[in-house]
Design a protein around this motif. Structure first.
Motif, mmCIF file in Angstrom:
data_model
loop_
_atom_site.group_PDB
_atom_site.id
_atom_site.type_symbol
_atom_site.label_atom_id
_atom_site.label_comp_id
_atom_site.label_asym_id
_atom_site.label_seq_id
_atom_site.Cartn_x
_atom_site.Cartn_y
_atom_site.Cartn_z
ATOM 1 N N LEU A 46 -28.315 -70.741 37.117
ATOM 2 C CA LEU A 46 -27.296 -69.767 36.733
ATOM 3 C C LEU A 46 -27.118 -69.847 35.217
ATOM 4 O O LEU A 46 -26.365 -70.656 34.703
ATOM 5 C CB LEU A 46 -25.984 -70.088 37.451
ATOM 6 N N THR A 47 -27.856 -68.998 34.502
ATOM 7 C CA THR A 47 -27.807 -69.040 33.043
ATOM 8 C C THR A 47 -27.200 -67.792 32.440
ATOM 9 O O THR A 47 -26.779 -67.810 31.289
ATOM 10 C CB THR A 47 -29.219 -69.226 32.467
ATOM 11 N N ASP A 48 -27.141 -66.706 33.187
ATOM 12 C CA ASP A 48 -26.658 -65.431 32.660
ATOM 13 C C ASP A 48 -25.141 -65.335 32.827
ATOM 14 O O ASP A 48 -24.636 -65.333 33.948
ATOM 15 C CB ASP A 48 -27.352 -64.288 33.405
ATOM 16 N N PRO A 49 -24.373 -65.226 31.731
ATOM 17 C CA PRO A 49 -22.916 -65.108 31.863
ATOM 18 C C PRO A 49 -22.483 -63.789 32.508
ATOM 19 O O PRO A 49 -21.394 -63.705 33.051
ATOM 20 C CB PRO A 49 -22.394 -65.212 30.432
ATOM 21 N N PHE A 50 -23.346 -62.771 32.476
ATOM 22 C CA PHE A 50 -23.010 -61.503 33.112
ATOM 23 C C PHE A 50 -23.100 -61.582 34.633
ATOM 24 O O PHE A 50 -22.663 -60.693 35.339
ATOM 25 C CB PHE A 50 -23.910 -60.377 32.585
ATOM 26 N N VAL A 51 -23.659 -62.654 35.134
ATOM 27 C CA VAL A 51 -23.673 -62.928 36.567
ATOM 28 C C VAL A 51 -22.573 -63.928 36.913
ATOM 29 O O VAL A 51 -21.887 -63.787 37.928
ATOM 30 C CB VAL A 51 -25.051 -63.470 37.012
ATOM 31 N N ALA A 52 -22.387 -64.916 36.037
ATOM 32 C CA ALA A 52 -21.437 -65.993 36.325
ATOM 33 C C ALA A 52 -19.992 -65.511 36.308
ATOM 34 O O ALA A 52 -19.191 -65.896 37.156
ATOM 35 C CB ALA A 52 -21.625 -67.128 35.330
ATOM 36 N N VAL A 53 -19.634 -64.660 35.331
ATOM 37 C CA VAL A 53 -18.234 -64.217 35.219
ATOM 38 C C VAL A 53 -17.814 -63.375 36.422
ATOM 39 O O VAL A 53 -16.744 -63.617 36.997
ATOM 40 C CB VAL A 53 -18.011 -63.491 33.872
ATOM 41 N N PRO A 54 -18.619 -62.384 36.860
ATOM 42 C CA PRO A 54 -18.207 -61.657 38.081
ATOM 43 C C PRO A 54 -18.147 -62.558 39.317
ATOM 44 O O PRO A 54 -17.282 -62.359 40.181
ATOM 45 C CB PRO A 54 -19.281 -60.586 38.245
ATOM 46 N N LEU A 55 -19.057 -63.531 39.406
ATOM 47 C CA LEU A 55 -18.980 -64.470 40.528
ATOM 48 C C LEU A 55 -17.684 -65.260 40.489
ATOM 49 O O LEU A 55 -17.035 -65.474 41.519
ATOM 50 C CB LEU A 55 -20.162 -65.437 40.496
ATOM 51 N N LEU A 56 -17.297 -65.690 39.303
ATOM 52 C CA LEU A 56 -16.053 -66.441 39.135
ATOM 53 C C LEU A 56 -14.841 -65.590 39.505
ATOM 54 O O LEU A 56 -13.973 -66.027 40.267
ATOM 55 C CB LEU A 56 -15.931 -66.936 37.695
ATOM 56 N N VAL A 57 -14.800 -64.372 39.006
ATOM 57 C CA VAL A 57 -13.664 -63.486 39.293
ATOM 58 C C VAL A 57 -13.601 -63.148 40.776
ATOM 59 O O VAL A 57 -12.529 -63.181 41.394
ATOM 60 C CB VAL A 57 -13.749 -62.215 38.418
ATOM 61 N N ALA A 58 -14.753 -62.842 41.369
ATOM 62 C CA ALA A 58 -14.778 -62.519 42.803
ATOM 63 C C ALA A 58 -14.389 -63.739 43.640
ATOM 64 O O ALA A 58 -13.638 -63.614 44.620
ATOM 65 C CB ALA A 58 -16.161 -62.029 43.205
ATOM 66 N N GLY A 59 -14.862 -64.916 43.255
ATOM 67 C CA GLY A 59 -14.525 -66.131 43.997
ATOM 68 C C GLY A 59 -13.047 -66.465 43.917
ATOM 69 O O GLY A 59 -12.429 -66.848 44.910
ATOM 70 N N LEU A 60 -12.468 -66.326 42.726
ATOM 71 C CA LEU A 60 -11.028 -66.586 42.584
ATOM 72 C C LEU A 60 -10.205 -65.544 43.343
ATOM 73 O O LEU A 60 -9.161 -65.862 43.914
ATOM 74 C CB LEU A 60 -10.635 -66.621 41.114
ATOM 75 N N GLY A 61 -10.685 -64.309 43.339
ATOM 76 C CA GLY A 61 -10.001 -63.269 44.118
ATOM 77 C C GLY A 61 -10.032 -63.574 45.602
ATOM 78 O O GLY A 61 -9.027 -63.419 46.298
ATOM 79 N N LEU A 62 -11.188 -64.010 46.087
ATOM 80 C CA LEU A 62 -11.308 -64.371 47.502
ATOM 81 C C LEU A 62 -10.414 -65.569 47.830
ATOM 82 O O LEU A 62 -9.742 -65.581 48.861
ATOM 83 C CB LEU A 62 -12.763 -64.697 47.845
ATOM 84 N N ALA A 63 -10.389 -66.556 46.946
ATOM 85 C CA ALA A 63 -9.537 -67.735 47.170
ATOM 86 C C ALA A 63 -8.062 -67.329 47.208
ATOM 87 O O ALA A 63 -7.296 -67.819 48.040
ATOM 88 C CB ALA A 63 -9.774 -68.774 46.082
ATOM 89 N N GLY A 64 -7.660 -66.440 46.316
ATOM 90 C CA GLY A 64 -6.278 -65.958 46.318
ATOM 91 C C GLY A 64 -5.942 -65.194 47.581
ATOM 92 O O GLY A 64 -4.861 -65.346 48.154
ATOM 93 N N PHE A 65 -6.877 -64.367 48.037
ATOM 94 C CA PHE A 65 -6.674 -63.594 49.259
ATOM 95 C C PHE A 65 -6.516 -64.521 50.470
ATOM 96 O O PHE A 65 -5.599 -64.344 51.280
ATOM 97 C CB PHE A 65 -7.844 -62.627 49.470
#
Length: 76
Positions: A46-65
């Motif tokens: 995982l080297t591309d920040p354009f992949v990592a940031v959406p994964l992070l946001v989606a994961g935190l959203g799922l955790a919050g849900f």
């Protein structure tokens, strides 16, 4: 001395209620997410920040849900 007993002033064993705590789903899932992202970065997969940031946001959203759903179910 076991987990269900507590000595009093005379040394007698008195039963005590077992303490439990609720699972903090937001903290648990967020920790797992950061652990998985960290492993991805360290392993070089995982080297591309354009992949990592959406994964992070989606994961935190799922955790919050999941956390909100668990709280609603717990109050019933």
């Amino acid at each position: 001395m076991g987990p269900e007993t507590r000595p009093d002033a005379l040394g007698d064993q008195e039963p005590r209620p077992r303490r439990t705590h609720r699972t903090d789903w937001m903290a648990l899932l967020s920790g797992l997410l950061f652990l998985m992202l960290g492993i991805g970065f360290v392993s070089g997969r995982l080297t591309d920040p354009f992949v990592a940031v959406p994964l992070l946001v989606a994961g935190l959203g799922l955790a919050g849900f999941v956390s909100v759903i668990a709280r609603v179910i717990r109050r019933r």
